[in-house]
Scaffold this motif. Structure first.
Motif, PDB file in Angstrom:
ATOM      1  N   GLY A  78      60.919  54.709  44.847  1.00 50.11           N
ATOM      2  CA  GLY A  78      59.975  53.698  45.323  1.00 50.11           C
ATOM      3  C   GLY A  78      59.129  54.238  46.465  1.00 50.11           C
ATOM      4  O   GLY A  78      57.907  54.056  46.493  1.00 50.11           O
ATOM      5  N   GLY A  79      59.769  54.906  47.407  1.00 49.74           N
ATOM      6  CA  GLY A  79      59.037  55.522  48.510  1.00 49.74           C
ATOM      7  C   GLY A  79      58.105  56.618  48.034  1.00 49.74           C
ATOM      8  O   GLY A  79      56.975  56.755  48.519  1.00 49.74           O
ATOM      9  N   VAL A 132      48.834  51.224  52.499  1.00 45.89           N
ATOM     10  CA  VAL A 132      49.393  51.103  51.146  1.00 45.89           C
ATOM     11  C   VAL A 132      50.911  51.106  51.278  1.00 45.89           C
ATOM     12  O   VAL A 132      51.496  52.081  51.771  1.00 45.89           O
ATOM     13  CB  VAL A 132      48.940  52.278  50.253  1.00 45.89           C
ATOM     14  N   ARG A 133      51.556  50.017  50.870  1.00 47.21           N
ATOM     15  CA  ARG A 133      53.014  49.918  51.025  1.00 47.21           C
ATOM     16  C   ARG A 133      53.579  48.919  50.031  1.00 47.21           C
ATOM     17  O   ARG A 133      52.830  48.236  49.316  1.00 47.21           O
ATOM     18  CB  ARG A 133      53.362  49.517  52.454  1.00 47.21           C
ATOM     19  N   GLY A 134      54.901  48.825  49.967  1.00 47.68           N
ATOM     20  CA  GLY A 134      55.549  47.926  49.031  1.00 47.68           C
ATOM     21  C   GLY A 134      55.319  46.464  49.375  1.00 47.68           C
ATOM     22  O   GLY A 134      55.079  46.108  50.537  1.00 47.68           O
ATOM     23  N   GLY A 165      69.395  54.535  38.731  1.00 47.06           N
ATOM     24  CA  GLY A 165      68.829  55.864  38.937  1.00 47.06           C
ATOM     25  C   GLY A 165      67.918  55.945  40.141  1.00 47.06           C
ATOM     26  O   GLY A 165      67.157  56.889  40.283  1.00 47.06           O
ATOM     27  N   ALA A 166      67.998  54.943  41.023  1.00 45.86           N
ATOM     28  CA  ALA A 166      67.162  54.960  42.231  1.00 45.86           C
ATOM     29  C   ALA A 166      67.800  55.878  43.262  1.00 45.86           C
ATOM     30  O   ALA A 166      68.258  55.455  44.313  1.00 45.86           O
ATOM     31  CB  ALA A 166      67.007  53.558  42.799  1.00 45.86           C
ATOM     32  N   VAL A 167      67.863  57.122  42.920  1.00 44.57           N
ATOM     33  CA  VAL A 167      68.518  58.095  43.778  1.00 44.57           C
ATOM     34  C   VAL A 167      67.460  58.895  44.521  1.00 44.57           C
ATOM     35  O   VAL A 167      66.267  58.679  44.382  1.00 44.57           O
ATOM     36  CB  VAL A 167      69.408  59.027  42.939  1.00 44.57           C
ATOM     37  N   SER A 168      67.931  59.840  45.307  1.00 46.07           N
ATOM     38  CA  SER A 168      67.016  60.703  46.042  1.00 46.07           C
ATOM     39  C   SER A 168      66.068  61.421  45.093  1.00 46.07           C
ATOM     40  O   SER A 168      66.449  61.817  43.997  1.00 46.07           O
ATOM     41  CB  SER A 168      67.820  61.724  46.837  1.00 46.07           C
ATOM     42  N   VAL A 169      64.826  61.587  45.544  1.00 45.17           N
ATOM     43  CA  VAL A 169      63.861  62.367  44.767  1.00 45.17           C
ATOM     44  C   VAL A 169      64.431  63.747  44.459  1.00 45.17           C
ATOM     45  O   VAL A 169      64.245  64.287  43.363  1.00 45.17           O
ATOM     46  CB  VAL A 169      62.540  62.481  45.563  1.00 45.17           C
TER      47      VAL A 169
END
Length: 469
Positions: free
Chosen positions: A18-19, A197-199, A242-246
């Motif tokens: 997301g980031g 620009v942000r969530g 799967g929202a893990v580290s890039v």
């Protein structure tokens, strides 16, 4: 007006997808408009911020090749500036000391909820100018009580919030440290950020921040709030989706170009086009075309896209990323085997990830201790000795180790022994690779080289003899 965007992560964890998408959209908008992109580390949460997280963010940005024009700036190095602004707001009458205890505030909250009212600070200390420095106190921003805040959001459209719906938020804690809503305003103002620009989890903060900016006489930036990313099941993206580290995607064998391409399509599109070069992303991207609805993360789609990039990217680029994976497996590609570029060309059709490619290529670089059980059982029968010995004899007489000539030897051996090609090529493949799967036999032998091929053929013949003795 020169466009300037920023990515401002908090170093309380890794850089997640997301980031990374927020960073990408901010970066693209700046590049599209020949502007500047700023990296700012919002590390004022001293209890949760870590250097490890800062390093993870910087490593993720570098791997994705999202270069910043300014920064990284660290908020912990700007406390004097925040203190100065807080004092300015106090002097202007736009901020005040609040002495309400946690117990008072909790009781107020419980009463408001019981009365089915929106929980908010009631302004008890708002008109109390007395400075009781000896007591625990916070500093609150004096939010306007009349009027409204109008946000022309570049993604969501017009958002209108009545000021009476906003309470007097805390801008400095009891220990004097500034809060998020104060620091972000000061930074955006001082750094000349034109587009935030942000969530969309920040939508509720925006009217409060706009009111502080107005109190400081600052020019307001444009806002673009990106919709959240959901998992396949419609729930907010989390580790189980799967929202893990890039960097986990690097470890799992994804190319950064593939991940960026996937992220840009999470909420933005250009017709039916699926694959975009970095140059095309910059040329075509526009915040006004970002979808309002949430996006769904699909790992299978990302895997498909990664395979496309492995197959169609410059082999030199793929080889550069593959080298890291080979190093993790203890392989020194410079001394142990074929050039990685040649390996990529041979293996890219069958490899969806670089992990698959590296794991399936180890036999090119190091000797194996065991044969694949199923492949050996099928191909290492006693009858395989004759064609393997014939190949060994023929290969020993080859001066130029070249794929076409080697392939011709395999064909001639099958013809001479009146065997189907598979009865010769498959035992040969298992002998030199340890497995029944490899690129075409001529490519495989070329990549392996003369010494490894002859040594492994001899070993396989001895293995079959011992096994059947």
């Amino acid at each position: 007006m020169s466009v300037k965007t920023r990515f401002a992560p908090s170093p309380t964890g890794y850089l997640h997808v997301g980031g990374a998408r927020t960073a990408l959209f901010s970066w693209l908008y700046a590049k599209k408009n020949n502007g500047s992109f700023v990296l700012r580390i919002e590390d004022t949460d001293l209890e949760r911020s870590t250097q490890e997280s800062v390093d993870a963010i910087l490593e993720g940005m570098a791997w994705l090749d999202l270069g910043y024009d300014e920064g990284p700036f660290y908020q912990t190095q700007r406390f004097d500036r925040y203190k100065e602004i807080i004092q300015q707001l106090l002097d202007q009458g736009d901020a005040y000391y609040c002495y309400c205890s946690k117990e008072e505030l909790e009781a107020l909250r419980e009463q408001q909820m019981a009365d089915k009212e929106k929980p908010r600070y009631n302004g008890k200390c708002r008109e109390n100018p007395e400075d009781k420095a000896e007591l625990n106190r916070v500093i609150r921003f004096r939010n306007p009580e009349e009027g409204k805040v109008v946000i022309d959001d570049l993604v969501k459209g017009k958002i209108i919030v009545a000021n009476k719906e906003l309470d007097d938020l805390i801008i400095a804690r009891t220990d004097g440290t500034p809060t998020y809503n104060l620091t972000v305003v000061v930074d955006d103002m001082d750094m000349g950020i034109t587009h935030v620009v942000r969530g969309d989890d920040h939508v509720n903060n925006t009217p409060r921040q706009i009111n502080i900016l107005k109190a400081l006489g600052a020019e307001l930036p444009h806002y673009a709030h990106l919709p959240m990313i959901l998992g396949d099941d419609g729930a907010r993206l989390s580790k189980r989706h799967g929202a893990v580290s890039v960097m986990q995607y690097r470890d799992d064998g994804y190319l950064p170009e593939a991940l960026l391409n996937y992220l840009v399509r999470l909420g933005w599109s250009h017709g039916d086009q699926e694959i975009f070069s970095r140059e095309e992303m910059i040329e075509l991207f526009d915040l006004s075309q970002v979808n309002v609805a949430a996006s769904t993360f699909n790992t299978e789609k990302l895997l498909w896209l990664n395979h496309q990039y492995i197959m169609n990217s410059d082999p030199e680029l793929v080889a550069k990323h593959l080298e890291w994976h080979m190093q993790q497996r203890g392989i020194d590609v410079a001394t142990q085997g074929p050039a990685l570029v040649d390996l990529v060309k041979a293996q890219r059709e069958r490899s969806k990830t670089l992990v698959e490619m590296s794991d399936a290529s180890l036999y090119f670089y190091q000797d194996f201790t065991e044969y694949d059980e199923k492949a050996a059982k099928k191909n290492f029968k006693l009858a395989a000795i004759e064609p393997l010995q014939a190949l060994l004899d023929a290969f020993n007489g080859v001066d130029e180790w070249q794929g076409e000539a080697l392939h011709e030897i395999v064909l001639q051996t099958a013809e001479t022994l009146e065997l189907k090609l598979g009865k010769v090529a498959q035992p040969l493949r298992v002998a030199v690779c340890g497995t029944g799967m490899s690129p075409s036999i001529d490519v495989t032998l070329s990549l392996l080289g003369r010494e490894k091929t002859l040594k492994r053929l001899e070993r396989a013949i001895n293995y079959i003899k011992e096994k059947n003795s």
